[in-house]
Design a protein around this motif. Structure first.
Motif, mmCIF file in Angstrom:
data_model
loop_
_atom_site.group_PDB
_atom_site.id
_atom_site.type_symbol
_atom_site.label_atom_id
_atom_site.label_comp_id
_atom_site.label_asym_id
_atom_site.label_seq_id
_atom_site.Cartn_x
_atom_site.Cartn_y
_atom_site.Cartn_z
ATOM 1 N N UNK A 1 4.868 -4.207 -31.303
ATOM 2 C CA UNK A 1 4.126 -4.796 -30.199
ATOM 3 C C UNK A 1 4.447 -6.277 -30.100
ATOM 4 N N UNK B 1 -5.534 3.872 -18.071
ATOM 5 C CA UNK B 1 -5.795 2.444 -17.850
ATOM 6 C C UNK B 1 -5.761 2.090 -16.371
ATOM 7 N N UNK C 1 -7.053 -3.929 -22.419
ATOM 8 C CA UNK C 1 -5.734 -4.129 -23.009
ATOM 9 C C UNK C 1 -5.006 -5.236 -22.284
ATOM 10 N N UNK D 1 1.944 -3.041 -24.987
ATOM 11 C CA UNK D 1 0.499 -3.190 -25.023
ATOM 12 C C UNK D 1 -0.003 -3.720 -26.349
ATOM 13 N N UNK D 2 -1.098 -4.484 -26.279
ATOM 14 C CA UNK D 2 -1.845 -4.826 -27.466
ATOM 15 C C UNK D 2 -2.740 -3.664 -27.859
ATOM 16 N N UNK D 3 -3.487 -3.826 -28.946
ATOM 17 C CA UNK D 3 -4.296 -2.735 -29.503
ATOM 18 C C UNK D 3 -5.581 -2.482 -28.727
ATOM 19 N N UNK E 1 7.376 6.120 -16.983
ATOM 20 C CA UNK E 1 7.148 5.928 -18.407
ATOM 21 C C UNK E 1 6.210 7.007 -18.933
ATOM 22 N N UNK F 1 3.588 7.346 -22.172
ATOM 23 C CA UNK F 1 2.929 6.687 -23.279
ATOM 24 C C UNK F 1 2.061 7.704 -24.018
ATOM 25 N N UNK G 1 -1.377 7.745 -26.684
ATOM 26 C CA UNK G 1 -2.476 6.955 -27.230
ATOM 27 C C UNK G 1 -3.228 7.794 -28.244
ATOM 28 N N UNK H 1 -6.812 3.852 -30.426
ATOM 29 C CA UNK H 1 -5.637 2.990 -30.637
ATOM 30 C C UNK H 1 -5.061 2.536 -29.307
ATOM 31 N N UNK H 2 -4.029 1.720 -29.408
ATOM 32 C CA UNK H 2 -3.337 1.235 -28.226
ATOM 33 C C UNK H 2 -2.343 2.251 -27.706
ATOM 34 N N UNK H 3 -1.577 1.835 -26.716
ATOM 35 C CA UNK H 3 -0.629 2.719 -26.062
ATOM 36 C C UNK H 3 0.770 2.503 -26.633
ATOM 37 N N UNK I 1 4.726 3.368 -26.229
ATOM 38 C CA UNK I 1 5.729 3.844 -25.287
ATOM 39 C C UNK I 1 6.614 4.880 -25.962
ATOM 40 N N UNK J 1 12.002 5.562 -27.074
ATOM 41 C CA UNK J 1 11.579 4.386 -27.821
ATOM 42 C C UNK J 1 11.376 4.658 -29.306
ATOM 43 N N UNK K 1 -3.534 11.429 -26.547
ATOM 44 C CA UNK K 1 -3.756 11.278 -25.108
ATOM 45 C C UNK K 1 -2.447 10.793 -24.504
ATOM 46 N N UNK L 1 -0.067 9.673 -21.383
ATOM 47 C CA UNK L 1 -0.202 9.014 -20.091
ATOM 48 C C UNK L 1 1.159 8.782 -19.468
ATOM 49 N N UNK M 1 -1.135 4.125 -13.765
ATOM 50 C CA UNK M 1 -1.178 5.202 -14.742
ATOM 51 C C UNK M 1 -1.779 6.467 -14.135
ATOM 52 N N UNK N 1 -5.108 15.173 -22.405
ATOM 53 C CA UNK N 1 -5.612 15.200 -23.783
ATOM 54 C C UNK N 1 -5.033 16.421 -24.467
#
Lengths: 114, 113
Positions: A2, A44, A89, A104-106, B34, B36, B38, B42-44, B46, B59, B88, B90, B104, B109
Protein backbone atom coordinates in the motif's frame (compact mmCIF):
# COMPACT_ATOMS: atom_id res chain seq x y z
CA UNK A 1 2.26 -2.85 -0.98
CA UNK A 2 0.00 0.00 0.00
CA UNK A 3 1.15 3.54 -0.68
CA UNK A 4 -1.42 5.10 1.63
CA UNK A 5 -2.25 4.41 5.25
CA UNK A 6 -4.72 5.78 7.75
CA UNK A 7 -3.60 7.06 11.13
CA UNK A 8 -6.38 5.60 13.26
CA UNK A 9 -8.50 2.52 12.62
CA UNK A 10 -11.50 3.85 14.55
CA UNK A 11 -13.07 7.22 15.31
CA UNK A 12 -16.01 7.91 17.60
CA UNK A 13 -17.68 11.30 17.20
CA UNK A 14 -20.68 13.01 18.75
CA UNK A 15 -23.53 13.77 16.39
CA UNK A 16 -23.27 17.37 15.26
CA UNK A 17 -19.53 17.62 15.83
CA UNK A 18 -16.97 17.82 13.07
CA UNK A 19 -14.97 14.71 12.13
CA UNK A 20 -11.41 14.61 10.88
CA UNK A 21 -10.00 11.48 9.31
CA UNK A 22 -6.32 11.41 8.50
CA UNK A 23 -4.27 9.56 5.93
CA UNK A 24 -0.57 9.45 5.09
CA UNK A 25 0.86 8.46 1.76
CA UNK A 26 4.38 7.37 1.02
CA UNK A 27 4.99 8.13 -2.64
CA UNK A 28 5.63 11.76 -3.43
CA UNK A 29 4.76 11.04 -7.07
CA UNK A 30 1.14 10.27 -6.20
CA UNK A 31 -0.95 12.36 -8.52
CA UNK A 32 -4.55 11.96 -7.48
CA UNK A 33 -6.29 11.19 -4.21
CA UNK A 34 -9.77 9.97 -3.42
CA UNK A 35 -11.83 9.48 -0.28
CA UNK A 36 -14.40 6.70 -0.22
CA UNK A 37 -17.18 5.82 2.20
CA UNK A 38 -18.17 2.19 2.61
CA UNK A 39 -21.27 1.12 4.47
CA UNK A 40 -21.61 -2.41 5.73
CA UNK A 41 -22.11 -4.94 2.94
CA UNK A 42 -21.87 -2.35 0.18
CA UNK A 43 -19.28 -1.23 -2.32
CA UNK A 44 -17.23 1.93 -1.62
CA UNK A 45 -18.93 5.17 -2.55
CA UNK A 46 -16.98 8.12 -3.93
CA UNK A 47 -16.98 11.12 -1.59
CA UNK A 48 -14.47 13.61 -2.88
CA UNK A 49 -11.21 13.75 -4.78
CA UNK A 50 -8.25 16.07 -5.10
CA UNK A 51 -5.39 16.35 -7.53
CA UNK A 52 -1.83 16.94 -6.47
CA UNK A 53 -1.83 20.51 -7.81
CA UNK A 54 -4.43 21.49 -5.21
CA UNK A 55 -4.27 21.95 -1.42
CA UNK A 56 -7.96 21.97 -0.60
CA UNK A 57 -11.24 20.98 -2.10
CA UNK A 58 -14.71 21.35 -0.67
CA UNK A 59 -17.88 19.42 -1.26
CA UNK A 60 -21.19 19.20 0.50
CA UNK A 61 -20.28 19.02 4.22
CA UNK A 62 -16.89 17.54 3.33
CA UNK A 63 -13.47 19.07 2.80
CA UNK A 64 -10.30 17.34 1.71
CA UNK A 65 -6.94 18.85 2.59
CA UNK A 66 -3.69 17.82 0.96
CA UNK A 67 -0.31 18.61 2.47
CA UNK A 68 2.30 17.49 -0.02
CA UNK A 69 5.19 18.61 2.18
CA UNK A 70 4.43 15.96 4.79
CA UNK A 71 2.48 13.67 2.44
CA UNK A 72 -0.68 13.92 4.46
CA UNK A 73 -4.30 13.86 3.43
CA UNK A 74 -7.34 14.55 5.59
CA UNK A 75 -11.09 14.37 5.24
CA UNK A 76 -13.20 16.74 7.32
CA UNK A 77 -16.90 16.09 7.76
CA UNK A 78 -18.92 18.99 9.11
CA UNK A 79 -21.84 18.48 11.48
CA UNK A 80 -21.48 14.70 11.51
CA UNK A 81 -24.76 12.83 11.18
CA UNK A 82 -25.73 9.22 12.05
CA UNK A 83 -25.72 8.42 8.34
CA UNK A 84 -22.01 9.23 8.26
CA UNK A 85 -21.25 6.09 10.25
CA UNK A 86 -19.19 3.93 7.91
CA UNK A 87 -15.67 2.92 7.01
CA UNK A 88 -13.70 5.63 5.23
CA UNK A 89 -10.84 4.86 2.88
CA UNK A 90 -8.27 7.10 1.31
CA UNK A 91 -6.69 6.03 -1.96
CA UNK A 92 -4.12 7.37 -4.35
CA UNK A 93 -3.00 6.89 -7.92
CA UNK A 94 0.49 6.92 -9.27
CA UNK A 95 0.74 8.48 -12.72
CA UNK A 96 2.29 5.37 -14.26
CA UNK A 97 1.40 4.13 -17.77
CA UNK A 98 -2.31 3.88 -18.49
CA UNK A 99 -3.45 1.51 -15.79
CA UNK A 100 -4.19 4.14 -13.13
CA UNK A 101 -4.33 1.62 -10.36
CA UNK A 102 -5.98 2.79 -7.17
CA UNK A 103 -4.09 1.95 -3.98
CA UNK A 104 -6.18 1.92 -0.79
CA UNK A 105 -5.37 2.49 2.84
CA UNK A 106 -6.72 0.15 5.53
CA UNK A 107 -9.72 2.28 6.43
CA UNK A 108 -11.05 4.19 9.44
CA UNK A 109 -14.33 3.10 11.02
CA UNK A 110 -16.36 6.15 12.04
CA UNK A 111 -19.08 5.69 14.65
CA UNK A 112 -21.46 8.56 15.30
CA UNK A 113 -22.85 8.79 18.84
CA UNK A 114 -26.36 10.16 19.27
CA UNK B 1 -26.19 7.03 -17.82
CA UNK B 2 -23.13 5.17 -16.65
CA UNK B 3 -23.65 2.14 -14.44
CA UNK B 4 -21.79 -0.93 -13.26
CA UNK B 5 -23.43 -4.26 -12.53
CA UNK B 6 -21.95 -7.06 -10.48
CA UNK B 7 -23.47 -10.43 -9.61
CA UNK B 8 -24.27 -12.50 -7.72
CA UNK B 9 -24.58 -10.56 -4.47
CA UNK B 10 -23.82 -13.56 -2.28
CA UNK B 11 -22.35 -16.95 -3.00
CA UNK B 12 -21.58 -19.98 -0.87
CA UNK B 13 -19.36 -22.51 -2.57
CA UNK B 14 -17.64 -25.69 -1.40
CA UNK B 15 -13.88 -26.02 -1.41
CA UNK B 16 -12.66 -27.28 -4.76
CA UNK B 17 -15.62 -25.97 -6.75
CA UNK B 18 -15.24 -23.50 -9.64
CA UNK B 19 -16.08 -19.81 -9.50
CA UNK B 20 -17.30 -17.26 -11.98
CA UNK B 21 -18.16 -13.68 -11.01
CA UNK B 22 -19.29 -11.26 -13.66
CA UNK B 23 -19.11 -7.51 -13.93
CA UNK B 24 -20.53 -5.38 -16.72
CA UNK B 25 -20.39 -1.68 -17.37
CA UNK B 26 -22.89 0.45 -19.26
CA UNK B 27 -22.68 3.91 -20.71
CA UNK B 28 -19.01 4.04 -21.64
CA UNK B 29 -16.47 2.51 -23.94
CA UNK B 30 -12.97 1.15 -23.34
CA UNK B 31 -13.09 1.55 -19.56
CA UNK B 32 -10.29 0.54 -17.22
CA UNK B 33 -11.72 -2.28 -15.10
CA UNK B 34 -10.51 -3.66 -11.80
CA UNK B 35 -11.21 -6.56 -9.44
CA UNK B 36 -10.60 -5.99 -5.74
CA UNK B 37 -10.96 -8.31 -2.78
CA UNK B 38 -11.74 -7.22 0.75
CA UNK B 39 -11.23 -9.50 3.71
CA UNK B 40 -13.48 -8.94 6.73
CA UNK B 41 -12.57 -5.68 8.45
CA UNK B 42 -9.71 -5.01 6.07
CA UNK B 43 -8.85 -2.73 3.19
CA UNK B 44 -9.19 -3.39 -0.51
CA UNK B 45 -6.59 -5.48 -2.28
CA UNK B 46 -6.23 -5.11 -6.03
CA UNK B 47 -6.36 -8.51 -7.74
CA UNK B 48 -6.57 -7.80 -11.47
CA UNK B 49 -6.96 -4.89 -13.80
CA UNK B 50 -7.66 -4.54 -17.49
CA UNK B 51 -7.12 -1.61 -19.83
CA UNK B 52 -8.77 -3.32 -22.82
CA UNK B 53 -10.26 -6.47 -24.30
CA UNK B 54 -8.06 -9.48 -23.62
CA UNK B 55 -5.60 -7.40 -21.60
CA UNK B 56 -5.30 -8.66 -18.04
CA UNK B 57 -2.71 -7.75 -15.44
CA UNK B 58 -2.40 -9.64 -12.18
CA UNK B 59 -1.31 -7.91 -9.01
CA UNK B 60 -0.82 -10.87 -6.69
CA UNK B 61 -0.17 -14.58 -7.25
CA UNK B 62 -3.30 -16.48 -6.32
CA UNK B 63 -5.84 -19.12 -7.10
CA UNK B 64 -7.87 -16.76 -9.26
CA UNK B 65 -7.85 -15.59 -12.86
CA UNK B 66 -9.61 -12.85 -14.78
CA UNK B 67 -10.79 -12.40 -18.34
CA UNK B 68 -12.22 -9.61 -20.42
CA UNK B 69 -14.03 -11.16 -23.36
CA UNK B 70 -15.84 -7.96 -24.29
CA UNK B 71 -15.10 -4.27 -23.85
CA UNK B 72 -17.51 -3.81 -20.97
CA UNK B 73 -17.38 -7.25 -19.39
CA UNK B 74 -14.91 -8.39 -16.74
CA UNK B 75 -14.98 -11.89 -15.27
CA UNK B 76 -13.25 -13.30 -12.20
CA UNK B 77 -12.80 -17.06 -12.15
CA UNK B 78 -11.29 -19.95 -10.29
CA UNK B 79 -11.02 -23.60 -11.24
CA UNK B 80 -10.86 -24.81 -7.64
CA UNK B 81 -11.77 -22.60 -4.72
CA UNK B 82 -9.80 -22.56 -1.48
CA UNK B 83 -11.05 -21.56 1.96
CA UNK B 84 -8.76 -18.53 1.76
CA UNK B 85 -10.67 -17.28 -1.29
CA UNK B 86 -13.55 -16.23 0.95
CA UNK B 87 -14.13 -12.49 0.98
CA UNK B 88 -15.96 -9.56 -0.49
CA UNK B 89 -15.19 -9.12 -4.20
CA UNK B 90 -15.63 -5.77 -5.82
CA UNK B 91 -15.51 -4.78 -9.44
CA UNK B 92 -14.60 -1.19 -10.24
CA UNK B 93 -14.56 1.04 -13.27
CA UNK B 94 -11.90 3.71 -13.41
CA UNK B 95 -12.92 7.12 -14.73
CA UNK B 96 -9.60 8.80 -14.09
CA UNK B 97 -8.02 10.60 -15.86
CA UNK B 98 -10.96 11.30 -18.17
CA UNK B 99 -13.26 11.72 -15.20
CA UNK B 100 -13.26 11.59 -11.45
CA UNK B 101 -12.80 8.65 -9.17
CA UNK B 102 -13.72 5.05 -9.58
CA UNK B 103 -17.19 3.56 -9.50
CA UNK B 104 -17.58 0.32 -7.61
CA UNK B 105 -20.13 -2.40 -8.07
CA UNK B 106 -22.25 -3.57 -5.18
CA UNK B 107 -19.91 -6.48 -4.47
CA UNK B 108 -20.17 -10.25 -4.12
CA UNK B 109 -19.86 -11.86 -0.71
CA UNK B 110 -18.15 -15.21 -1.33
CA UNK B 111 -18.00 -17.81 1.40
CA UNK B 112 -16.03 -20.96 0.70
CA UNK B 113 -17.06 -23.82 2.98
Amino acid sequence: GESVGLHLPTLSVQEGDNSIINCAYSNSASDYFIWYKQESGKGPQFIIDIRSNMDKRQGQRVTVLLNKTVKHLSLQIAATQPGDSAVYFCADILPASNDYKLSFGAGTTVTVRA
Amino acid sequence: SQTIHQWPATLVQPVGSPLSLECTVEGTSNPNLYWYRQAAGRGLQLLFYSVGIGQISSEVPQNLSASRPQDRQFILSSKKLLLSDSGFYLCAWGHYPRGRGYTFGSGTRLTVV
